[in-house]
Design a protein around this motif. Structure first.
Motif, mmCIF file in Angstrom:
data_model
loop_
_atom_site.group_PDB
_atom_site.id
_atom_site.type_symbol
_atom_site.label_atom_id
_atom_site.label_comp_id
_atom_site.label_asym_id
_atom_site.label_seq_id
_atom_site.Cartn_x
_atom_site.Cartn_y
_atom_site.Cartn_z
ATOM 1 N N ILE A 2 25.599 10.686 -4.739
ATOM 2 C CA ILE A 2 25.246 9.456 -5.439
ATOM 3 C C ILE A 2 24.628 8.436 -4.484
ATOM 4 O O ILE A 2 23.785 7.628 -4.878
ATOM 5 C CB ILE A 2 26.487 8.868 -6.148
ATOM 6 N N GLU A 3 25.036 8.484 -3.199
ATOM 7 C CA GLU A 3 24.462 7.566 -2.210
ATOM 8 C C GLU A 3 22.964 7.835 -2.029
ATOM 9 O O GLU A 3 22.175 6.902 -1.822
ATOM 10 C CB GLU A 3 25.184 7.718 -0.863
ATOM 11 N N PHE A 4 22.596 9.094 -2.111
ATOM 12 C CA PHE A 4 21.179 9.458 -2.003
ATOM 13 C C PHE A 4 20.381 8.810 -3.138
ATOM 14 O O PHE A 4 19.294 8.258 -2.925
ATOM 15 C CB PHE A 4 21.028 10.983 -2.043
ATOM 16 N N PHE A 5 20.935 8.875 -4.352
ATOM 17 C CA PHE A 5 20.245 8.274 -5.493
ATOM 18 C C PHE A 5 20.191 6.752 -5.386
ATOM 19 O O PHE A 5 19.197 6.126 -5.780
ATOM 20 C CB PHE A 5 20.927 8.684 -6.800
ATOM 21 N N ARG A 6 21.246 6.132 -4.852
ATOM 22 C CA ARG A 6 21.256 4.679 -4.691
ATOM 23 C C ARG A 6 20.110 4.230 -3.778
ATOM 24 O O ARG A 6 19.448 3.229 -4.048
ATOM 25 C CB ARG A 6 22.589 4.212 -4.110
ATOM 26 N N ILE A 7 19.910 4.980 -2.715
ATOM 27 C CA ILE A 7 18.842 4.630 -1.766
ATOM 28 C C ILE A 7 17.467 4.964 -2.346
ATOM 29 O O ILE A 7 16.517 4.172 -2.246
ATOM 30 C CB ILE A 7 19.070 5.372 -0.431
ATOM 31 N N THR A 8 17.362 6.108 -2.985
ATOM 32 C CA THR A 8 16.073 6.551 -3.520
ATOM 33 C C THR A 8 15.603 5.669 -4.674
ATOM 34 O O THR A 8 14.412 5.337 -4.777
ATOM 35 C CB THR A 8 16.170 8.010 -3.996
ATOM 36 N N PHE A 9 16.539 5.302 -5.541
ATOM 37 C CA PHE A 9 16.159 4.543 -6.735
ATOM 38 C C PHE A 9 15.671 3.136 -6.405
ATOM 39 O O PHE A 9 15.112 2.449 -7.275
ATOM 40 C CB PHE A 9 17.346 4.472 -7.702
ATOM 41 N N ARG A 10 15.899 2.657 -5.183
ATOM 42 C CA ARG A 10 15.355 1.346 -4.792
ATOM 43 C C ARG A 10 13.850 1.314 -5.009
ATOM 44 O O ARG A 10 13.293 0.314 -5.505
ATOM 45 C CB ARG A 10 15.634 1.068 -3.310
ATOM 46 N N TYR A 11 13.185 2.408 -4.658
ATOM 47 C CA TYR A 11 11.726 2.467 -4.780
ATOM 48 C C TYR A 11 11.292 2.551 -6.243
ATOM 49 O O TYR A 11 10.260 2.005 -6.624
ATOM 50 C CB TYR A 11 11.193 3.654 -3.974
ATOM 51 N N LYS A 55 18.861 4.112 -15.485
ATOM 52 C CA LYS A 55 19.046 4.412 -14.062
ATOM 53 C C LYS A 55 20.166 3.561 -13.463
ATOM 54 O O LYS A 55 20.947 4.041 -12.639
ATOM 55 C CB LYS A 55 17.736 4.191 -13.298
ATOM 56 N N ALA A 56 20.247 2.304 -13.875
ATOM 57 C CA ALA A 56 21.305 1.430 -13.376
ATOM 58 C C ALA A 56 22.675 1.907 -13.852
ATOM 59 O O ALA A 56 23.648 1.893 -13.084
ATOM 60 C CB ALA A 56 21.056 -0.004 -13.824
ATOM 61 N N ILE A 57 22.760 2.348 -15.108
ATOM 62 C CA ILE A 57 24.029 2.889 -15.627
ATOM 63 C C ILE A 57 24.451 4.104 -14.816
ATOM 64 O O ILE A 57 25.624 4.264 -14.454
ATOM 65 C CB ILE A 57 23.882 3.264 -17.121
ATOM 66 N N PHE A 58 23.493 4.951 -14.520
ATOM 67 C CA PHE A 58 23.781 6.153 -13.735
ATOM 68 C C PHE A 58 24.365 5.787 -12.361
ATOM 69 O O PHE A 58 25.359 6.376 -11.915
ATOM 70 C CB PHE A 58 22.510 6.978 -13.566
ATOM 71 N N ASP A 62 28.633 5.842 -11.107
ATOM 72 C CA ASP A 62 28.798 6.987 -10.193
ATOM 73 C C ASP A 62 28.424 8.309 -10.864
ATOM 74 O O ASP A 62 29.189 9.292 -10.842
ATOM 75 C CB ASP A 62 30.227 7.056 -9.649
ATOM 76 N N GLY A 63 27.247 8.324 -11.449
ATOM 77 C CA GLY A 63 26.773 9.561 -12.079
ATOM 78 C C GLY A 63 27.329 9.775 -13.467
ATOM 79 O O GLY A 63 27.768 10.886 -13.799
ATOM 80 N N LEU A 317 21.326 -0.391 -5.273
ATOM 81 C CA LEU A 317 22.294 -0.880 -6.246
ATOM 82 C C LEU A 317 23.664 -0.258 -6.009
ATOM 83 O O LEU A 317 23.825 0.960 -6.069
ATOM 84 C CB LEU A 317 21.808 -0.555 -7.664
ATOM 85 N N GLY A 318 24.643 -1.113 -5.702
ATOM 86 C CA GLY A 318 26.002 -0.648 -5.432
ATOM 87 C C GLY A 318 26.341 -0.552 -3.966
ATOM 88 O O GLY A 318 27.503 -0.312 -3.613
#
Length: 435
Positions: A2-11, A55-58, A62-63, A317-318
């Motif tokens: 989930i940390e990977f998605f938090r960083i990736t989704f910034r873009y 995406k924010a809900i995800f 936490d997935g 986010l998070g």
């Protein structure tokens, strides 16, 4: 993972807000050329809003593993979809760009409040639902009333009595008396009066008047401001004062009155600085927040750290620490957004506000009747100046005042009145030919 998605989704979030704004520009271009595909950018904006929310809900759940967060996001999307279909029937020819801008900001507000505190997000969601229902019934309510300009003294008496009641049953928070609490329900009288105040000032200046006839409405506007100053609600007093100046100047074009008002404001600000200790403290913090960074300057210092630590992309986010900023949900929400979404995204938020205010000015210019033009100017100027006040205070451009960021910060009465103002703008827009 989930940390990977938090960083990736910034873009992705940055891309979404740029895409949203670009579709707004495209809509305006198509509108000016009077082409038939003007609704395509509007649909794309709506899809973008839903993508951001999902995406924010995800990320926040936490997935998709936290039911409460999923429920909050799902309910928000339901309200958005319900409103999108309902306004087609009720506000048939309204400016869809304003509705989309409004719900984009509401979406970000829902996300950041869910991030900060589930309970605040749920309460704000209830206020949003009430506001949406009022939005849909507003045209009917207006039809049942006499012409709005005939209720001048009703607006005046209601506003003054409600403000005065704050002295008797109001509660003090952060150095000012701003809230009335009845049981578990609380509201800010100044935010409600802000709506009737604009109605009154626009009504008073709806006809061309000479200098003598400006004395009474000017005195009444000044009386509103004096009450707010006595309640130590300096942010509200400043918003009321600026709204009066703008409406008065647009109505009369009198530069002498404009300069006199600005001079009076300067004198009043000086006396407020000398009389009220908390005003002097805020000015000193603005001039040098680092002097007492763990004392009176702690709030603004934490805000500046939140804004500047993670750069243009944000922490993700998070992954930030927005709860370390005092009163972040009400006063410094912009700092929390900048920390986790990044500076580019935060600049995009300002762009969305500009888009809404631009369309508000556009409505004012299109009005065939002077009264409704002044109403449009008043509602737009109040929301625009309030946005400037709190964002400017958050980045330490100006002294921080305790006002909410429209449509985003936590505050039921603020959200309700702000959405009603937008709905009034839309009502004026679609009824312009018949008013």
């Amino acid at each position: 993972m989930i940390e990977f998605f938090r960083i990736t989704f910034r873009y992705f979030f940055v891309f979404y807000i740029i895409y949203f704004l670009w579709q707004g520009i495209t809509y305006i271009k198509i509108e000016r050329k009077k082409l038939s595909l003007s609704n395509v950018p509007i649909i794309k904006q709506k899809i973008t809003i839903i993508f951001i929310q999902v995406k924010a809900i995800f990320l926040l759940s936490d997935g998709f593993s936290n039911f409460t967060i999923i429920l909050i996001g799902f309910l928000w999307i339901c309200i958005f979809i319900f409103h999108s279909f309902a306004i087609i029937k009720i506000y048939k020819t309204a400016c869809q760009l304003i509705w989309n801008g409004l719900f984009f900001l509401l979406c970000i507000g829902n996300i950041i409040l869910t991030r900060l505190d589930y309970s605040l997000a749920l309460r704000q969601l209830l206020w949003l639902f009430i506001a949406v229902l009022l939005t849909l019934f507003l045209p009917l309510i207006i039809k049942l009333l006499p012409k709005l300009e005939k209720l001048e003294y009703l607006y005046l008496s209601f506003g003054i009595l409600l403000l005065l009641s704050t002295f008797i049953i109001g509660t003090e928070e952060f150095g000012s008396i701003r809230w009335i609490r009845i049981g578990g329900f609380g509201f800010s009288p100044a935010e409600i009066v802000g709506f009737t105040y604009i109605l009154y000032i626009a009504t008073a200046f709806r006809k061309k008047i000479n200098f003598i006839k400006t004395i009474f409405p000017t005195a009444m506007a000044f009386f509103h401001v004096v009450i707010l100053v006595a309640l130590r609600n300096l942010g509200g007093a400043l918003i009321f004062f600026v709204a009066y100046i703008i409406i008065m100047y647009v109505s009369t074009g009198n530069k002498f009155l404009l300069l006199s008002s600005i001079f009076s404001f300067s004198i009043g600000s000086f006396f407020a600085y000398r009389i009220f200790n908390h005003v002097a403290i805020r000015v000193s913090v603005w001039l040098n927040p680092w002097y007492n960074a763990f004392g009176i300057g702690f709030q603004i210092v934490q805000s500046l750290f939140a804004i500047g630590t993670w750069g243009i992309w944000g922490s993700g986010l998070g992954l930030g620490l927005p709860s370390h900023v005092p009163v972040v949900a009400r006063d410094l929400t912009f700092a929390a957004i900048t920390e986790e979404f990044g500076i580019i995204f935060a600049m995009g938020i300002i762009g969305v506000y500009i888009m809404i205010f631009y369309r508000g000015v556009h409505i004012a210019l299109r009005c065939r009747r002077r009264y409704y033009s002044l109403l449009s100017v008043g509602f737009t100027s109040v929301l625009a100046f309030q946005t400037f006040l709190i964002i400017g205070g958050t980045i330490n451009l100006i002294p921080l005042t305790g006002v909410t960021l429209p449509f985003i910060s936590y505050g039921g009465s603020s959200l309700l009145i702000s959405i009603i103002m937008i709905s009034m703008l839309q009502w004026i827009f679609i009824n312009n030919e018949n008013l």
